[in-house]
Structures are given as C-alpha cells and as structure tokens.
Design an enzyme around this catalytic site. Structure first.
Site, PDB file in Angstrom:
ATOM      1  N   LYS A   9      71.947  59.192  35.870  1.00  0.00           N
ATOM      2  CA  LYS A   9      72.804  59.171  36.676  1.00  0.00           C
ATOM      3  C   LYS A   9      73.803  60.626  36.327  1.00  0.00           C
ATOM      4  CE  LYS A   9      73.131  54.329  37.816  1.00  0.00           C
ATOM      5  NZ  LYS A   9      73.733  53.071  37.731  1.00  0.00           N
ATOM      6  N   TYR A  49      69.999  52.667  47.129  1.00  0.00           N
ATOM      7  CA  TYR A  49      70.508  51.459  46.805  1.00  0.00           C
ATOM      8  C   TYR A  49      70.757  50.340  47.958  1.00  0.00           C
ATOM      9  CZ  TYR A  49      72.202  52.633  42.017  1.00  0.00           C
ATOM     10  OH  TYR A  49      72.349  52.913  40.584  1.00  0.00           O
ATOM     11  N   ASN A 112      77.643  53.897  34.419  1.00  0.00           N
ATOM     12  CA  ASN A 112      76.991  53.208  33.273  1.00  0.00           C
ATOM     13  C   ASN A 112      75.430  54.206  33.066  1.00  0.00           C
ATOM     14  OD1 ASN A 112      75.320  52.545  35.679  1.00  0.00           O
ATOM     15  ND2 ASN A 112      75.718  50.289  35.577  1.00  0.00           N
ATOM     16  N   HIS A 115      69.638  54.146  35.676  1.00  0.00           N
ATOM     17  CA  HIS A 115      69.319  53.264  36.475  1.00  0.00           C
ATOM     18  C   HIS A 115      67.934  52.755  36.221  1.00  0.00           C
ATOM     19  CE1 HIS A 115      67.658  51.330  40.254  1.00  0.00           C
ATOM     20  NE2 HIS A 115      66.667  52.207  40.100  1.00  0.00           N
ATOM     21  N   GLU A 126      60.678  52.266  44.707  1.00  0.00           N
ATOM     22  CA  GLU A 126      61.484  53.500  44.239  1.00  0.00           C
ATOM     23  C   GLU A 126      60.548  54.759  43.693  1.00  0.00           C
ATOM     24  OE1 GLU A 126      65.229  50.581  42.900  1.00  0.00           O
ATOM     25  OE2 GLU A 126      64.279  51.529  41.276  1.00  0.00           O
TER      26      GLU A 126
HETATM   27  P1  GTP Z   1      71.004  49.936  38.459  1.00  0.00           P
HETATM   28  O1  GTP Z   1      69.992  50.116  37.539  1.00  0.00           O
HETATM   29  O2  GTP Z   1      71.823  51.146  38.625  1.00  0.00           O
HETATM   30  O3  GTP Z   1      70.402  49.593  39.874  1.00  0.00           O
HETATM   31  O4  GTP Z   1      71.883  48.656  37.794  1.00  0.00           O
HETATM   32  P2  GTP Z   1      71.753  47.301  37.847  1.00  0.00           P
HETATM   33  O5  GTP Z   1      70.402  47.012  38.462  1.00  0.00           O
HETATM   34  O6  GTP Z   1      71.833  47.036  36.452  1.00  0.00           O
HETATM   35  O7  GTP Z   1      72.947  46.746  38.857  1.00  0.00           O
HETATM   36  P3  GTP Z   1      73.072  46.598  40.385  1.00  0.00           P
HETATM   37  O8  GTP Z   1      71.504  46.918  41.234  1.00  0.00           O
HETATM   38  O9  GTP Z   1      73.449  45.153  40.587  1.00  0.00           O
HETATM   39  O10 GTP Z   1      74.183  47.483  40.749  1.00  0.00           O
HETATM   40  C1  GTP Z   1      73.743  48.908  40.971  1.00  0.00           C
HETATM   41  C2  GTP Z   1      74.741  49.983  40.403  1.00  0.00           C
HETATM   42  O11 GTP Z   1      75.926  49.469  41.144  1.00  0.00           O
HETATM   43  C3  GTP Z   1      75.248  49.496  38.858  1.00  0.00           C
HETATM   44  O12 GTP Z   1      74.380  50.343  38.023  1.00  0.00           O
HETATM   45  C4  GTP Z   1      76.585  49.896  38.886  1.00  0.00           C
HETATM   46  O13 GTP Z   1      76.673  51.369  38.730  1.00  0.00           O
HETATM   47  C5  GTP Z   1      77.040  49.612  40.318  1.00  0.00           C
HETATM   48  N1  GTP Z   1      78.096  48.199  40.431  1.00  0.00           N
HETATM   49  C6  GTP Z   1      77.353  47.105  40.243  1.00  0.00           C
HETATM   50  N2  GTP Z   1      78.254  46.112  40.099  1.00  0.00           N
HETATM   51  C7  GTP Z   1      79.455  46.902  40.225  1.00  0.00           C
HETATM   52  C8  GTP Z   1      80.830  46.673  40.215  1.00  0.00           C
HETATM   53  O14 GTP Z   1      81.037  45.469  40.098  1.00  0.00           O
HETATM   54  N3  GTP Z   1      81.861  47.455  40.560  1.00  0.00           N
HETATM   55  C9  GTP Z   1      81.493  48.899  40.592  1.00  0.00           C
HETATM   56  N4  GTP Z   1      82.302  49.797  40.539  1.00  0.00           N
HETATM   57  N5  GTP Z   1      80.181  49.196  40.366  1.00  0.00           N
HETATM   58  C10 GTP Z   1      79.232  48.237  40.278  1.00  0.00           C
HETATM   59 MG    MG Z   2      69.760  47.510  40.306  1.00  0.00          MG
END
Ligand code: GTP
Ligand code: MG
Length: 151
Positions: A9, A49, A112, A115, A126
């Site tokens: 990212k 997303y 973080n 992805h 994707e």
């Molecule tokens: P990705 O690999 O990026 O898809 O992450 P993930 O699969 O571990 O988590 P998810 O798909 O649920 O969420 C996608 C992204 O949204 C995360 O990587 C975070 O950057 C963001 N995100 C998830 N939960 C939160 C939250 O509670 N607050 C905020 N600010 N961002 C969040």
């Molecule tokens: Mg995810």
C-alpha cells in the site's frame, strides 16, 4: 499452482519497504509472476474493497489506497493464499504476531502497509481486477525442485 494477489500500500511504498516485503515472500520460496507500480484511482480502490463498502472506514480506506503508488503483485506457490495471510499477520498491527510483516513493520490498522487476498475466490477476482492475463508470467524457476522436492 495456487496464486494470490499482494499489494504494498502507499504507506509501505513511501516508507521504503518494497524490497523488505518482496524479500520475505521470495525467501520463503514463493514465486513472483506479476508486478507493477500504479496509483489506483479512487473508483478503482472502491472496486478493490467493494466487500467493505458498508464499513465506516470505507471512504478513508479508499482515499488512502488511491493516495499514492501501490506495488501490485501476484505470487504463486503451494498454500500461498492462506500462508500469505499468516505471513502478513492480523489486520490490526497491534494484534499481529512479531515475525509477521505487519507485526514487525506497522503500528496502526489504517496504515498496515500490505494487502493479501483472503481466499481462492477473492484471489481470482483481485488478480483479474489488477492485471491483464498477458501480464502474468508463467515460468519454471530452478529453485522449485529444491523447494518442493519434485523428482
Ligand atoms: P487487506 O489485506 O488490506 O484486505 O486487510 P485485511 O484482509 O487484513 O482486513 P479487511 O479486508 O477486513 O480490511 C481491509 C483494510 O481496511 C485493512 O487492511 C485496514 O487497512 C482497513 N481496516 C480494517 N478495519 C479497520 C478499522 O477498524 N479501522 C480503520 N481505520 N481501517 C480498518
Ligand atoms: Mg481483506
């Protein structure tokens, strides 16, 4: 062979973590079959997303993903989808284990750095969203017989 979509990212790119992240996947024994650097539009980030569109952080997340260059990659290997997620660590870096990418290199959930696809269906979707079929390179690496022990 199984493939997954991995993206560094904008925070990972700006923090100079491209080589660190690629090295971890490469050293593990996974194979890089596609890579490019792009600045996604906000619309593209919303597509990527789309599953999260009802979440309160969706708009900020899409603004962030489209705020700068992203390194988009496809990695191949046995168990790469599930293991890739394990390798990346929990979504919230405060909960990621040390030794994982997020556990070692990130601090807050909204930044973080990486992805990874969360299952076979999302991996397929994707990869198709980010890459054209001709951008994926099928090849045999000399290391494979040492990684997998094929006869
Ligand atoms: P990705 O690999 O990026 O898809 O992450 P993930 O699969 O571990 O988590 P998810 O798909 O649920 O969420 C996608 C992204 O949204 C995360 O990587 C975070 O950057 C963001 N995100 C998830 N939960 C939160 C939250 O509670 N607050 C905020 N600010 N961002 C969040
Ligand atoms: Mg995810």
């Amino acid at each position: 062979m199984e493939r997954t979509f991995i993206a560094i990212k904008p925070d990972g790119v700006q923090r100079g973590l491209i080589s660190e992240i690629i090295a971890r996947f490469e050293r593990k024994g996974f194979k890089l079959v596609a890579i490019k650097i792009v600045v996604p539009s906000k619309g593209f980030a919303q597509k990527h997303y789309h599953d999260l569109k009802e979440r309160p952080f969706f708009n900020g997340l899409c603004d962030f993903l489209s705020s700068g260059p992203v390194v988009a990659m496809v990695w191949e290997g046995e168990g790469v989808i599930k293991y890739g997620r394990k390798f990346i660590g929990a979504t919230d870096p405060q909960k990621s284990e040390p030794g994982t990418i997020r556990g070692d290199l990130a601090v807050v959930v909204g930044r973080n750095i990486i992805h990874g696809s969360d299952g076979p269906e999302t991996a397929k979707d994707e990869i198709n969203l980010w890459f054209k079929p001709e951008e994926l390179v099928a090849y045999t690496s000399n290391a494979e017989k040492w990684i997998y022990g094929v006869n």
